[in-house]
Design a protein around this motif. Structure first.
Motif, short mmCIF file in Angstrom:
data_model
loop_
_atom_site.label_atom_id
_atom_site.label_comp_id
_atom_site.label_asym_id
_atom_site.label_seq_id
_atom_site.Cartn_x
_atom_site.Cartn_y
_atom_site.Cartn_z
N LEU A 172 0.84 -1.19 0.00
CA LEU A 172 0.00 0.00 0.00
C LEU A 172 0.88 1.25 0.00
O LEU A 172 1.95 1.27 0.60
CB LEU A 172 -0.91 0.01 1.23
CG LEU A 172 -1.85 -1.19 1.40
CD1 LEU A 172 -2.59 -1.08 2.71
CD2 LEU A 172 -2.82 -1.28 0.24
N ASP A 173 0.38 2.30 -0.66
CA ASP A 173 1.12 3.56 -0.65
C ASP A 173 0.71 4.38 0.56
O ASP A 173 0.00 3.90 1.45
CB ASP A 173 0.90 4.33 -1.97
CG ASP A 173 -0.55 4.75 -2.17
OD1 ASP A 173 -1.38 4.49 -1.28
OD2 ASP A 173 -0.84 5.33 -3.23
N ASP A 174 1.14 5.63 0.63
CA ASP A 174 0.88 6.49 1.78
C ASP A 174 -0.61 6.74 2.00
O ASP A 174 -1.05 6.97 3.12
CB ASP A 174 1.59 7.84 1.61
CG ASP A 174 3.09 7.68 1.61
OD1 ASP A 174 3.57 6.67 2.15
OD2 ASP A 174 3.77 8.58 1.08
N GLU A 175 -1.39 6.73 0.92
CA GLU A 175 -2.82 7.00 1.03
C GLU A 175 -3.65 5.74 1.20
O GLU A 175 -4.87 5.78 1.18
CB GLU A 175 -3.28 7.77 -0.21
CG GLU A 175 -2.70 9.17 -0.26
CD GLU A 175 -2.33 9.56 -1.68
OE1 GLU A 175 -2.77 8.88 -2.62
OE2 GLU A 175 -1.61 10.54 -1.83
N GLY A 176 -3.00 4.57 1.33
CA GLY A 176 -3.70 3.32 1.54
C GLY A 176 -4.17 2.65 0.26
O GLY A 176 -4.93 1.69 0.31
#
Length: 162
Positions: free
Chosen positions: A79-83
């Motif tokens: 997952l990236d920083d924003e989910g």
């Protein structure tokens, strides 16, 4: 008896990837990494078999494709920083899209250069020769008035291409 080997000319690894995508009519946003990786590695191996020098950037691209394939086979979700789920192909897709855009712009510029090279500017022929002296030029321009120059300028501007 002789035979001719003809190879496609690829300017870089992205050019080769773009060739595979066009050849197989694939969607650039949904690239089947395993198929493209196999094609890419087979091409590199074929070049090696023909004793062609394989540039390092093609080998780097092959390793990048294998890394993406390995990341896609791992069931772990990243997952990236924003989910949001990270697709390992995203970076490659963006590079291909940018490359395709720049390649298209380069083709347009080349076509413009070809068109421009077919046109020749009119040259001032008789008065640019070093044989002519200032007296000949003075005699030629002696009876030219400002009105004549303005009229010639208007004619030139009316006849210029759009």
């Amino acid at each position: 008896m002789s035979y001719k080997i003809q190879l496609e000319k690829f300017e870089g690894p992205l050019d080769l990837l773009l060739y595979f995508i066009r050849r197989d009519e694939l969607d650039i946003y949904d690239i089947p990494i395993s198929k493209i990786t196999k094609d890419f590695i087979n091409t590199i191996n074929e070049w090696k078999r023909l004793n062609l020098v394989v540039a390092g950037e093609f080998i780097v691209m092959a390793s990048t494709l294998m890394r993406i394939k390995a990341r896609m086979m791992i069931p772990r979700v990243e997952l990236d920083d924003e989910g949001e789920i990270i697709d390992p192909r995203t970076e490659l897709m963006q590079r291909l899209i940018d490359y395709k855009r720049y390649r298209g712009a380069a083709d347009i510029l080349n076509q413009m250069a070809l068109k421009k090279s077919a046109h020749y500017k009119r040259q001032l022929n008789s008065f640019t020769d070093s044989e002519k002296n200032d007296e000949d030029l003075d005699a030629f321009f002696k009876d030219v008035s400002l009105f004549d120059l303005a009229k010639l300028f208007k004619n030139v501007m009316d006849d210029k291409p759009v």
